[in-house]
Design a protein around this motif. Structure first.
Motif, PDB file in Angstrom:
ATOM      1  N   GLN A  75      42.701  45.404  27.262  1.00 49.26           N
ATOM      2  CA  GLN A  75      43.397  46.695  27.315  1.00 49.26           C
ATOM      3  C   GLN A  75      44.131  46.865  28.649  1.00 49.26           C
ATOM      4  OE1 GLN A  75      40.900  50.214  27.474  1.00 49.26           O
ATOM      5  NE2 GLN A  75      42.361  51.397  26.260  1.00 49.26           N
ATOM      6  N   ASP A  76      43.464  46.526  29.740  1.00 51.51           N
ATOM      7  CA  ASP A  76      44.068  46.677  31.061  1.00 51.51           C
ATOM      8  C   ASP A  76      45.286  45.770  31.238  1.00 51.51           C
ATOM      9  OD1 ASP A  76      42.127  48.516  31.660  1.00 51.51           O
ATOM     10  OD2 ASP A  76      40.882  47.137  32.826  1.00 51.51           O
ATOM     11  N   SER A  77      45.269  44.608  30.595  1.00 54.04           N
ATOM     12  CA  SER A  77      46.388  43.676  30.706  1.00 54.04           C
ATOM     13  C   SER A  77      47.489  43.952  29.688  1.00 54.04           C
ATOM     14  CB  SER A  77      45.896  42.238  30.544  1.00 54.04           C
ATOM     15  OG  SER A  77      45.441  42.011  29.210  1.00 54.04           O
ATOM     16  N   GLY A  78      47.245  44.917  28.787  1.00 54.08           N
ATOM     17  CA  GLY A  78      48.262  45.271  27.797  1.00 54.08           C
ATOM     18  C   GLY A  78      48.274  44.405  26.561  1.00 54.08           C
ATOM     19  N   THR A  79      47.235  43.601  26.343  1.00 52.91           N
ATOM     20  CA  THR A  79      47.200  42.740  25.168  1.00 52.91           C
ATOM     21  C   THR A  79      46.344  43.318  24.041  1.00 52.91           C
ATOM     22  OG1 THR A  79      45.390  41.435  26.122  1.00 52.91           O
ATOM     23  CG2 THR A  79      47.630  40.626  26.463  1.00 52.91           C
ATOM     24  N   ALA A  80      45.770  44.516  24.231  1.00 53.24           N
ATOM     25  CA  ALA A  80      45.010  45.170  23.171  1.00 53.24           C
ATOM     26  C   ALA A  80      45.082  46.674  23.358  1.00 53.24           C
ATOM     27  CB  ALA A  80      43.552  44.709  23.160  1.00 53.24           C
ATOM     28  N   ALA A  81      44.973  47.392  22.254  1.00 52.59           N
ATOM     29  CA  ALA A  81      45.001  48.855  22.298  1.00 52.59           C
ATOM     30  C   ALA A  81      44.244  49.395  21.091  1.00 52.59           C
ATOM     31  CB  ALA A  81      46.439  49.372  22.294  1.00 52.59           C
ATOM     32  N   ARG A  82      43.804  50.637  21.208  1.00 53.30           N
ATOM     33  CA  ARG A  82      43.142  51.282  20.077  1.00 53.30           C
ATOM     34  C   ARG A  82      44.168  51.613  18.988  1.00 53.30           C
ATOM     35  NH1 ARG A  82      37.907  52.682  20.846  1.00 53.30           N
ATOM     36  NH2 ARG A  82      37.119  52.742  22.986  1.00 53.30           N
ATOM     37  N   TRP A  83      43.704  51.567  17.746  1.00 58.83           N
ATOM     38  CA  TRP A  83      44.553  51.920  16.597  1.00 58.83           C
ATOM     39  C   TRP A  83      43.848  53.024  15.811  1.00 58.83           C
ATOM     40  CZ3 TRP A  83      44.977  48.911  11.419  1.00 58.83           C
ATOM     41  CH2 TRP A  83      46.006  49.456  10.641  1.00 58.83           C
ATOM     42  N   PRO A  84      44.112  54.276  16.119  1.00 58.00           N
ATOM     43  CA  PRO A  84      43.420  55.386  15.453  1.00 58.00           C
ATOM     44  C   PRO A  84      43.623  55.401  13.940  1.00 58.00           C
ATOM     45  CG  PRO A  84      44.584  56.147  17.413  1.00 58.00           C
ATOM     46  CD  PRO A  84      45.038  54.749  17.164  1.00 58.00           C
ATOM     47  N   GLY A  85      44.718  54.825  13.472  1.00 56.54           N
ATOM     48  CA  GLY A  85      44.990  54.832  12.035  1.00 56.54           C
ATOM     49  C   GLY A  85      43.915  54.173  11.204  1.00 56.54           C
ATOM     50  N   ALA A  86      43.147  53.245  11.798  1.00 53.99           N
ATOM     51  CA  ALA A  86      42.085  52.559  11.067  1.00 53.99           C
ATOM     52  C   ALA A  86      40.701  53.076  11.436  1.00 53.99           C
ATOM     53  CB  ALA A  86      42.154  51.055  11.329  1.00 53.99           C
ATOM     54  N   GLY A  87      40.635  54.070  12.308  1.00 52.06           N
ATOM     55  CA  GLY A  87      39.348  54.635  12.675  1.00 52.06           C
ATOM     56  C   GLY A  87      39.104  54.602  14.167  1.00 52.06           C
ATOM     57  N   PRO A  88      38.091  55.333  14.645  1.00 51.94           N
ATOM     58  CA  PRO A  88      37.849  55.474  16.092  1.00 51.94           C
ATOM     59  C   PRO A  88      37.399  54.193  16.776  1.00 51.94           C
ATOM     60  CG  PRO A  88      36.084  56.503  14.818  1.00 51.94           C
ATOM     61  CD  PRO A  88      37.159  56.148  13.841  1.00 51.94           C
ATOM     62  N   GLU A  89      36.867  53.226  16.026  1.00 52.49           N
ATOM     63  CA  GLU A  89      36.387  51.988  16.635  1.00 52.49           C
ATOM     64  C   GLU A  89      37.424  50.871  16.595  1.00 52.49           C
ATOM     65  OE1 GLU A  89      31.751  51.247  16.398  1.00 52.49           O
ATOM     66  OE2 GLU A  89      32.613  51.361  14.385  1.00 52.49           O
ATOM     67  N   ALA A  90      38.562  51.100  15.974  1.00 51.89           N
ATOM     68  CA  ALA A  90      39.506  50.025  15.700  1.00 51.89           C
ATOM     69  C   ALA A  90      40.359  49.677  16.913  1.00 51.89           C
ATOM     70  CB  ALA A  90      40.411  50.402  14.534  1.00 51.89           C
ATOM     71  N   TRP A  91      40.447  48.366  17.192  1.00 49.77           N
ATOM     72  CA  TRP A  91      41.314  47.805  18.218  1.00 49.77           C
ATOM     73  C   TRP A  91      42.258  46.790  17.568  1.00 49.77           C
ATOM     74  CZ3 TRP A  91      41.105  48.936  23.509  1.00 49.77           C
ATOM     75  CH2 TRP A  91      39.992  49.670  23.946  1.00 49.77           C
ATOM     76  N   VAL A  92      43.442  46.640  18.154  1.00 48.87           N
ATOM     77  CA  VAL A  92      44.374  45.608  17.701  1.00 48.87           C
ATOM     78  C   VAL A  92      44.991  44.923  18.911  1.00 48.87           C
ATOM     79  CG1 VAL A  92      44.956  46.732  15.516  1.00 48.87           C
ATOM     80  CG2 VAL A  92      46.301  47.261  17.570  1.00 48.87           C
ATOM     81  N   GLY A  93      45.469  43.702  18.690  1.00 44.32           N
ATOM     82  CA  GLY A  93      46.227  43.028  19.726  1.00 44.32           C
ATOM     83  C   GLY A  93      47.606  43.645  19.855  1.00 44.32           C
ATOM     84  N   VAL A  94      48.197  43.571  21.047  1.00 35.71           N
ATOM     85  CA  VAL A  94      49.522  44.143  21.322  1.00 35.71           C
ATOM     86  C   VAL A  94      50.364  43.115  22.060  1.00 35.71           C
ATOM     87  CG1 VAL A  94      50.766  46.002  22.518  1.00 35.71           C
ATOM     88  CG2 VAL A  94      48.543  46.484  21.468  1.00 35.71           C
ATOM     89  N   PRO A  95      51.594  42.850  21.604  1.00 36.68           N
ATOM     90  CA  PRO A  95      52.328  43.525  20.529  1.00 36.68           C
ATOM     91  C   PRO A  95      52.039  42.975  19.148  1.00 36.68           C
ATOM     92  CG  PRO A  95      53.745  41.891  21.511  1.00 36.68           C
ATOM     93  CD  PRO A  95      52.454  41.841  22.281  1.00 36.68           C
ATOM     94  N   ALA A  96      51.098  42.039  19.033  1.00 28.89           N
ATOM     95  CA  ALA A  96      50.712  41.484  17.745  1.00 28.89           C
ATOM     96  C   ALA A  96      49.240  41.132  17.805  1.00 28.89           C
ATOM     97  CB  ALA A  96      51.553  40.243  17.416  1.00 28.89           C
ATOM     98  N   MET A  97      48.651  40.951  16.649  1.00 24.01           N
ATOM     99  CA  MET A  97      47.209  40.730  16.595  1.00 24.01           C
ATOM    100  C   MET A  97      46.794  39.479  17.368  1.00 24.01           C
ATOM    101  SD  MET A  97      44.735  42.456  15.343  1.00 24.01           S
ATOM    102  CE  MET A  97      43.000  42.326  14.990  1.00 24.01           C
ATOM    103  N   ASN A  98      47.657  38.486  17.417  1.00 18.02           N
ATOM    104  CA  ASN A  98      47.279  37.228  18.074  1.00 18.02           C
ATOM    105  C   ASN A  98      47.452  37.256  19.586  1.00 18.02           C
ATOM    106  OD1 ASN A  98      50.052  37.144  18.293  1.00 18.02           O
ATOM    107  ND2 ASN A  98      50.298  35.117  17.401  1.00 18.02           N
TER     108      ASN A  98
END
Length: 311
Positions: A75-98
């Protein structure tokens, strides 16, 4: 020691991180063209710009404290962020899952587009064999960080107990449909879940850091995927598109992209072990399929195997 890891998804990379930190030399091999594994992202050009699809894992959770620490670094490096659309525990890669996998693999020696077909023991050291390329290196330890079915093929000649575990832990398949539209679909829904045909569908373009046209990833249920496993891509696109439209209650316009991907080994099984290590043969096995079908489980298994090797 010099260690080979077959498979450079999250499990193999987690193990590599621990081993390299302890001073060992690690080389990874993967049959894919680039980083991702089940956290893969597909990018396609369209008439209105490039579109991306996270066509493997849709999001991940972080419940283990050590994994939470790693995700905070992402998260601090900008490669992951929370995705509220899938629920409070959901994280995704940024700008893509990989994105997290790309960051992890960048600091290791990874050979891509190389399938390992067999393992050979010579003078108490391991040699990896491929039909595509000669591998000159020899290794003190070999680690299999691949789906259970693929691990079983390589274990057949070496550890019958590990082979039995892998052979009895089957993965469920998944057909994944990728759709993109020039204009956004007229629906407020971000996800669709738990239909008998479609186990999961999500507006991929709603995830943080995504750009481009309206994009959707639609994943068939395990039972439907198994029933239609050998269908053509065209048949799957047609059947899943129709069901998706019915679930949303909208008529789908002509898509910019309509493509299907078949994951033969999608949703992993589960055993009563975190990882497997035979110190006499110097062979180890890790992967989410040992613990459970979550991204976090892959990291936990790879980390657990490294600790077994240290012990």
């Amino acid at each position: 020691m010099k260690i080979a890891i077959v498979g450079s998804g999250l499990s193999g990379l987690a193990c590599a991180d621990q081993l390299v930190a302890a001073g060992h030399r690690v080389r990874l091999f993967d049959k894919a063209r680039g980083p991702g594994g089940r956290m893969s992202t597909r990018r396609l050009d369209t008439a209105v710009g490039q579109v991306s699809f996270d066509h493997g894992a849709q999001y991940f959770t972080a419940r283990d404290q050590a994994f939470q620490t790693l995700v905070k670094q992402w998260q601090d490096s900008g490669t992951a962020a929370r995705w509220p659309g899938a629920g409070p525990e959901a994280w995704v890669g940024v700008p893509a899952m990989n994105a997290p996998i790309k960051a992890l693999s960048a600091r290791h020696d990874v050979t891509w587009s190389l399938r390992i077909d067999s393992l050979v023991k010579k003078d108490n050291r391991w040699q990896l064999e491929s039909d595509d390329q000669t591998i000159e290196d020899v290794f003190d330890i070999v680690i299999l960080a691949i789906p259970a079915e693929q691990a079983a093929d390589l274990l057949a000649s070496w550890d019958k107990d590990f082979l039995a575990v892998a052979a009895n832990t089957a993965s469920a398949p998944c057909w994944t449909l990728m759709l993109a539209f020039a204009d956004s679909l007229q629906t407020e829904k971000i996800t669709v879940r738990d239909d008998v045909v479609i186990g999961w569908a999500a507006r991929n373009s709603s995830k943080p850091g995504r750009t481009g046209p309206d994009s959707w990833v639609i994943q068939a249920s395990p039972d439907w995927s198994q029933e239609h496993l050998e269908d053509s891509q065209g048949e799957v696109v047609s059947l899943l598109s129709s069901r998706f439209a019915d679930l949303l209650g909208v008529a789908l316009p002509d898509p910019l992209v309509a493509s299907a991907h078949r994951w033969r080994y999608a949703r992993s099984g589960k055993t009563d072990q975190n990882a497997l290590y035979n110190k006499d043969f110097s062979i180890g096995v890790c992967g989410d399929w040992l613990i459970g079908p979550r991204v976090e489980c892959a990291w936990l298994s790879g980390t657990a195997l490294a600790k077994m090797i240290f012990a």
